[in-house]
Design an enzyme around this catalytic site. Structure first.
Site, PDB file in Angstrom:
ATOM      1  N   GLU A   1       0.874  -1.171   0.000  1.00  0.00           N
ATOM      2  CA  GLU A   1       0.000   0.000   0.000  1.00  0.00           C
ATOM      3  C   GLU A   1       0.914   1.223   0.000  1.00  0.00           C
ATOM      4  O   GLU A   1       1.480   1.583   1.030  1.00  0.00           O
ATOM      5  CB  GLU A   1      -0.922  -0.017   1.226  1.00  0.00           C
ATOM      6  CG  GLU A   1      -1.883  -1.183   1.267  1.00  0.00           C
ATOM      7  CD  GLU A   1      -2.895  -1.175   0.143  1.00  0.00           C
ATOM      8  OE1 GLU A   1      -3.093  -0.106  -0.470  1.00  0.00           O
ATOM      9  OE2 GLU A   1      -3.496  -2.228  -0.133  1.00  0.00           O
TER      10      GLU A   1
ATOM     11  N   CYS B   1      -2.192   9.295   2.659  1.00  0.00           N
ATOM     12  CA  CYS B   1      -1.741   8.738   1.384  1.00  0.00           C
ATOM     13  C   CYS B   1      -2.697   9.047   0.242  1.00  0.00           C
ATOM     14  O   CYS B   1      -2.284   9.124  -0.912  1.00  0.00           O
ATOM     15  CB  CYS B   1      -1.541   7.230   1.504  1.00  0.00           C
ATOM     16  SG  CYS B   1      -3.009   6.318   2.021  1.00  0.00           S
TER      17      CYS B   1
END
Length: 474
Positions: free
Chosen positions: A227, A261
């Site tokens: 990720e 993010c």
């Protein structure tokens, strides 16, 4: 997810750490092989135990988030603690159904037979978390690991030591290390972990370190989920609701001080509404954080001095429309908007991962989409428009991990949507059932009939058998 670290190696000095890690892994693998984690009742009890642990430590978790990131309590609860509660509840309600063998269709060539998919745990799973959501981004993958029947090693970020310490104490009190083990420390510990013979690695962090993790995992052919992050664009069309766009972009960008993010990394706005959008975003910053955001209890801080220095180096004072100031001792960096930015500017060369929002403009949507497409695939994309044709065009033209139309960030919250990247923004996905699937090996089983025997597939081969096979397989 931009958590930049120096390259992690596997030098001789970490071999003793590797040996320690291997002992933990072997114990966990033996525990999983014993079958103890297979019953769904066991998994549900562990999820209930995890929820009870979080409830008991909730105050300390929120205090640690405040100490490490100056994270407001509402943000800390909603994006970390409360999110974990919701995730556990969602999984527990559905786990009994998910663990059942799944019967699937069987082709005519296997007449009389039946086909099943069995989901089984990998074994010992490593979960490496980042600093930006230091609690949620280890606990949420852990929920998936537990649900799928794995044991787990949890490595919190050393950049958030208070949260890391609370996680270690909490999981250490509630779980046996032969089942769930927390390993704190810096690069030496991380290096020892990623070079060990694990069964699965789940990593959240920067692209740079993601490459190192993947290379290390290849030594033992360990499957990985990465990720990562990237420069997530936010397109604002000339037909967008600008008041709504300004509010939702500012919220999504400056949540957690931009250290998210999936935060909008930059805005790509139609030139005809650029000035108006910037004015509205400026007003929205004031509405959220007041005239002096440094005094606002709702605005956090940069995680450490190194990241603060990196971010300040991206600010071009000649292009600052809002903010641009900071205080190193306080790790404060004002909510900043930069205008008249070009694709060649330094701020456009890497994921920002902080409270700096560059604004670029476009005249023709096709040109804007081409500029996005020529760069690495982003983790997220956001589009603000009221035109359904524009919406369809953007969704069909750009590859990205996930995103929103007329909002930011919120796709992350749905357990019905897989969350993950594509290309350099990551591989694999989780959340909701996708977490269970990610941490499960899908084992395919064909159950053959003992009453029906297709003898024509066996030697000796004849022209007649070939003719029959051709009838079936064409």
């Amino acid at each position: 997810m931009s958590e930049t670290k120096a390259p992690i190696q596997a030098p001789n000095e970490v071999q003793s750490a590797v040996q320690t890690v291997v002992k933990v892994i072997r114990a966990q693998q033996q525990f999983v092989r014993s079958g103890a984690t297979r019953p769904v009742e066991f998994r549900l009890r562990q999820l209930e135990r995890l929820k009870a642990a979080i409830a008991r430590y909730e105050t300390r978790i929120l205090e640690a988030l405040q100490q490490d990131l100056r994270k407001p309590e509402l943000e800390g609860y909603s994006t970390e603690v409360g999110y974990a509660y919701d995730s556990i509840g969602y999984v527990m309600k559905r786990l009994k159904q998910w663990v059942k063998p799944e019967r699937v269709r069987t082709p005519l060539t296997h007449v009389g037979s039946s086909s099943y998919i069995y989901r089984e745990p990998y074994g010992s799973a490593l979960i490496i978390g980042p600093f930006n959501y230091p609690f949620m981004l280890v606990i949420d993958p852990l929920i998936g690991a537990i649900a799928a029947g794995n044991a787990a090693i949890v490595k919190p970020s050393e950049y958030t030591p208070h949260v890391s310490g609370v996680i270690a104490e909490m999981l250490g009190e509630y779980f046996d290390p032969g089942y769930i083990q927390v390993m704190e420390g810096g690069q030496e510990v991380t290096s020892a972990l990623i070079h060990a013979p694990l069964d699965f690695i789940f990593f959240t962090g920067s692209i740079q370190v993601g490459k190192i993790v993947m290379a290390a995992a290849a030594e033992h052919l360990v499957p990985v989920v990465l990720e990562l992050g990237g420069k997530s664009p936010c397109i604002v069309d000339h037909e967008a609701d600008l008041d709504l766009a300004a509010q939702r972009i500012v919220w999504g960008k400056f949540l957690n001080t931009g250290q998210t993010c999936v935060a909008p990394d930059y805005v790509l706005v139609h030139e005809s509404v650029k000035a108006e959008l910037i004015a509205k975003m400026k007003a929205q910053i004031t509405a959220f954080y007041g005239e002096d955001p440094q005094q606002s209890p709702d605005y956090g801080r940069i995680v450490n001095e190194r990241h603060w220095n990196r971010l300040m180096g991206l600010v071009d004072s000649s292009k600052v429309a809002v903010g641009g100031t900071g205080e190193r001792e306080d790790l404060y960096l004002a909510p900043t908007i930069m205008e008249n930015v070009s694709w060649e500017d330094q701020v456009m060369q890497e994921e920002i991962f902080g409270p700096i929002l560059p604004v670029l403009d476009y005249q023709v949507l096709d040109t804007a989409l081409r500029n996005i497409g020529e760069r690495p695939k982003p983790l997220a994309l956001y589009l603000f428009t009221s035109n359904s044709r524009t919406e369809r065009k953007v969704m069909e033209s750009v590859s990205f991990g996930g995103g929103c139309i007329n909002d930011t960030i919120m796709h992350l919250v749905s357990p019905y949507l897989p969350f993950g990247g594509v290309g350099s923004s990551g591989m694999g996905a989780y959340h909701g059932r996708y977490s269970f699937e990610t941490f499960s090996h899908r084992k395919s089983v064909l159950k053959k009939s003992t009453r029906v025997n297709l003898s024509f597939i066996y030697p000796p081969y004849t022209a007649g058998k070939l003719k029959l096979i051709r009838r079936f397989m064409k």
